[in-house]
Design a protein around this motif. Structure first.
Motif: not given
Length: 403
Positions: A67-79, A86-102
């Motif tokens: 549902s994310a939009a410019v006028g109605s953004p979605v907020k996620l916690r960066v874990v 150096k990949p992320f070793q954990g498992t991402l859950g609901a409401g979470e995000a991981v900063q990722i690079f190319t």
């Protein structure tokens, strides 16, 4: 001995005596560029080796960001963070995000990515201004699949193919051993560059031009210097040359009393043909001497180069089992007239260019086979069947000069 044969007949005869080479050598990747691959190569790895990201952003679950939009953004916690290597070793859950690079693997639990341009970072949280999607995920094996063949015997190792071999996991590759091609100039008048040029002398341009053409076609040029107009001297020089897959001689193949190459071959070799209905290069001779293929090229420098391009280059391509064509052709519009030869197929030097959606070709000027600079100024040969000239505006076939 067959004489005055056509161009296609001459080429067919030549190629019948070109036996593909089998000898291979392993070369490291930095030395592989331009060599001919000697065996099929299959990939040792998958690439990518797991689903990964094609851009910088945030990995998350598609359901969380739908549902994310410019006028109605979605907020996620960066874990966590997941840079390439150096990949992320954990498992991402609901409401979470991981900063990722190319190039980094997609974290477990994530199925979508939002571009960093569509986010706003705020401490340990990130605001998503657009829905997440999976179009930027590169799936495992999208590029390469382990066990699948991507490079094949007979292909020239271009920069792209060398890079692909590296990506497939090869530090070195098998290549065909370069055919050794002897190059011998003949004539008392021939003098090496740097020496004082005597009256009536000419510098030995043929050996060096032919060496470049041989190398460009995948061969190893073996410069044998020059021999004076002596059959005994010619024979001795050839015996000292060692094992060759092909011998090129420049000069000495016409009808004069000093044309020692033809004379020696008439006595000691097997001349398969002499004289071709072609201009320039009509006195061209092909023979075997002591089991070795020998191409007797005319002494005029343009003739020698044109004959090698039309006949010697295809010969070497067959020795190397190359899968690319030895020469490329185009259709072009003549911008200048090109004169025919009444009885021979003519190859006129031209300058090919692209104008107004079509190839155009103009003459380099003087078409004498002694005007060597025309092989620098020109980049193509205009093909004229016997007795057929071309006027300005006519459509003509051209052969592209390599490089």
């Amino acid at each position: 001995m067959r004489q005055n044969i056509g161009v296609e007949d001459a080429l067919k005869t030549l190629l019948e005596h070109a036996s593909p080479l089998e000898a291979l050598e392993q070369v490291p990747l930095p030395s592989a560029f331009g060599r001919v691959l000697g065996a099929d190569l299959l990939s040792k790895v998958n690439h990518p080796d797991d689903d990964d990201s094609s851009l910088d952003g945030y990995a998350c679950r598609e359901a969380d960001a739908r549902s994310a939009a410019v006028g109605s953004p979605v907020k996620l916690r960066v874990v966590g963070s997941s840079p390439a290597g150096k990949p992320f070793q954990g498992t991402l859950g609901a409401g979470e995000a991981v900063q990722i690079f190319t190039g980094a693997p997609i974290p477990k639990g994530a199925d979508s990515i939002v571009r960093v341009e569509d986010t706003l970072r705020e401490g340990e949280y990130v605001w998503l201004m657009r829905p997440a999607g999976n179009s930027e995920i590169r799936h495992k094996g999208d590029d390469l699949r382990a066990g699948q063949t991507y490079l094949r015997r007979g292909e020239v190792l271009t920069a792209g193919r060398v890079g692909l071999a590296a990506a497939m996991g090869y530090p070195e590759v098998p290549v065909l051993v370069r055919p050794r091609v002897g190059i011998l100039a003949t004539g008392d008048e021939v003098v090496e560059p740097g020496q004082t040029l005597p009256y009536g002398g000419v510098y030995n341009s043929n050996s060096y031009a032919l060496a470049g053409l041989v190398q460009d076609a995948g061969g190893e040029p073996v410069l044998l210097g020059k021999v004076s107009d002596s059959i005994d001297g010619l024979r001795g020089q050839l015996l000292r040359a060692g094992q060759l897959e092909l011998l090129l001689t420049a000069g000495g193949v016409s009808m004069g009393e000093h044309d020692i190459v033809r004379q020696m071959l008439e006595r000691e070799g097997e001349i398969l043909f002499w004289k071709v209905k072609i201009q320039p290069g009509g006195p061209f001779l092909f023979a075997r001497w002591g089991g070795m293929p020998l191409m007797g090229l005319p002494g005029n420098p343009v003739s020698a180069m044109v004959i090698f391009l039309l006949f010697g280059r295809p010969f070497l391509f067959k020795l190397l089992s190359r899968t690319d064509p030895p020469l490329s052709t185009r259709k072009a519009i003549a911008d200048t007239p090109f004169a025919a030869n009444p009885t021979k197929q003519a190859y006129r030097r031209g300058i090919l260019s692209w104008k107004n959606g079509h190839y155009h070709v103009s003459s380099t000027g003087n078409q004498s086979s002694g005007v060597l600079r025309s092989m620098v100024e020109g980049n193509a040969l205009v093909v004229l069947p016997a007795g057929v000239s071309a006027s300005a505006g006519d459509a003509v076939e051209v052969v592209l000069l390599p490089n």
